[in-house]
Design an enzyme around this catalytic site. Structure first.
Site, PDB file in Angstrom:
ATOM      1  N   PRO A   4      54.085  28.407  38.595  1.00  0.00           N
ATOM      2  CA  PRO A   4      55.445  27.860  38.647  1.00  0.00           C
ATOM      3  C   PRO A   4      56.154  27.783  37.301  1.00  0.00           C
ATOM      4  CG  PRO A   4      53.798  26.136  38.960  1.00  0.00           C
ATOM      5  CD  PRO A   4      53.073  27.439  39.040  1.00  0.00           C
ATOM      6  N   ASN A   5      57.425  28.058  37.368  1.00  0.00           N
ATOM      7  CA  ASN A   5      58.373  27.953  36.243  1.00  0.00           C
ATOM      8  C   ASN A   5      58.236  29.066  35.207  1.00  0.00           C
ATOM      9  OD1 ASN A   5      59.623  25.460  37.163  1.00  0.00           O
ATOM     10  ND2 ASN A   5      57.680  24.491  36.663  1.00  0.00           N
ATOM     11  N   ARG A  25      63.409  28.728  29.119  1.00  0.00           N
ATOM     12  CA  ARG A  25      62.680  27.475  29.332  1.00  0.00           C
ATOM     13  C   ARG A  25      62.021  27.004  28.025  1.00  0.00           C
ATOM     14  NH1 ARG A  25      56.739  27.060  32.101  1.00  0.00           N
ATOM     15  NH2 ARG A  25      56.669  24.813  32.229  1.00  0.00           N
ATOM     16  N   TYR A  81      57.622  27.777  24.467  1.00  0.00           N
ATOM     17  CA  TYR A  81      57.160  29.000  25.131  1.00  0.00           C
ATOM     18  C   TYR A  81      57.712  30.297  24.533  1.00  0.00           C
ATOM     19  CZ  TYR A  81      55.551  25.620  28.574  1.00  0.00           C
ATOM     20  OH  TYR A  81      54.920  24.568  29.189  1.00  0.00           O
ATOM     21  N   ASN A 141      47.728  32.840  34.599  1.00  0.00           N
ATOM     22  CA  ASN A 141      48.435  31.711  33.983  1.00  0.00           C
ATOM     23  C   ASN A 141      48.912  30.848  35.148  1.00  0.00           C
ATOM     24  OD1 ASN A 141      49.913  29.819  32.662  1.00  0.00           O
ATOM     25  ND2 ASN A 141      51.144  31.264  31.454  1.00  0.00           N
ATOM     26  N   ALA A 190      51.493  24.768  35.603  1.00  0.00           N
ATOM     27  CA  ALA A 190      51.164  23.358  35.861  1.00  0.00           C
ATOM     28  C   ALA A 190      50.025  23.189  36.867  1.00  0.00           C
ATOM     29  CB  ALA A 190      52.406  22.613  36.339  1.00  0.00           C
ATOM     30  N   GLU A 212      41.509  32.603  32.339  1.00  0.00           N
ATOM     31  CA  GLU A 212      42.611  31.636  32.287  1.00  0.00           C
ATOM     32  C   GLU A 212      43.405  31.874  31.007  1.00  0.00           C
ATOM     33  OE1 GLU A 212      41.242  27.573  32.211  1.00  0.00           O
ATOM     34  OE2 GLU A 212      43.235  26.800  31.752  1.00  0.00           O
ATOM     35  N   HIS A 247      47.169  30.844  28.734  1.00  0.00           N
ATOM     36  CA  HIS A 247      48.369  30.024  28.538  1.00  0.00           C
ATOM     37  C   HIS A 247      49.110  30.516  27.312  1.00  0.00           C
ATOM     38  CE1 HIS A 247      46.912  27.190  31.494  1.00  0.00           C
ATOM     39  NE2 HIS A 247      45.735  27.307  30.921  1.00  0.00           N
ATOM     40  N   ARG A 256      48.829  19.687  23.071  1.00  0.00           N
ATOM     41  CA  ARG A 256      50.025  19.125  23.714  1.00  0.00           C
ATOM     42  C   ARG A 256      49.710  17.770  24.371  1.00  0.00           C
ATOM     43  NH1 ARG A 256      52.967  23.422  27.235  1.00  0.00           N
ATOM     44  NH2 ARG A 256      54.558  21.798  27.110  1.00  0.00           N
TER      45      ARG A 256
END
Ligand code: DQA
Length: 147
Positions: free
Chosen positions: A9-10, A17, A22, A73, A76, A97, A99, A106
């Site tokens: 998502p997103n 964004r 990012y 990725n 969330a 995985e 990111h 963070r």
């Protein structure tokens, strides 16, 4: 060699964004770089994005027998989805995985990845280059399995 790139998502909003977190690269730009590098390596890639948890789960399930590795990725859903973790575990397709941001540097709620334990490894914090590193990792894993 077939590698499936999945985005949660997103990530469709990349470019606009939170660029301070990012970067300004869009998901289409990232896909272009991944495809270019994959062609150089003689690998075929499928590249998808969804905002829906269930769709990610279905794509992971359907990867079995159709893809040699997944670069994921989960955005969330990384931090919340037991369903996604179970799908990765159930299908057994080697999954990496990734990111863009360093999730460990963070907010605390991002430090925990529910999928990390069933993935072959985690790449985080290299911006758009995390995708290229993910591709490299996937190719290495597939080649090592052939030996
Ligand atoms: C992300 C990190 C996640 O914590 C966040 O929810 C995202 C993007 C990254 O690529 O840095 O949406 O997966």
């Amino acid at each position: 060699m077939k590698i499936l790139f999945l985005n949660g998502p997103n990530l469709n909003l990349l470019g606009t964004r939170e660029p301070q977190v990012y970067g300004k690269t869009t998901l289409a730009d990232i896909e272009g770089s991944v495809r270019k590098q994959a062609t150089l390596k003689g690998t075929s890639v499928d590249f998808r994005q969804t905002n829906l948890e269930g769709e990610l789960v279905s794509w992971v399930q359907a990867a079995k027998g159709n893809f040699d590795a997944i670069v994921l990725n989960a955005a969330a859903y990384t931090h919340t989805s037991i369903a996604l973790r179970d799908a990765i575990s159930a299908t057994g397709v080697p999954t990496i995985e990734i990111h863009l941001s360093n999730i460990h540097a963070r907010e605390k709620f991002r430090h925990k990845s529910l999928i990390a334990g069933v993935c072959r490894g985690q790449i985080a914090g290299f911006g758009a280059n995390s995708y290229i590193l993910g591709l490299e990792a996937a190719i290495n894993i597939i080649e090592a399995a052939k030996k």
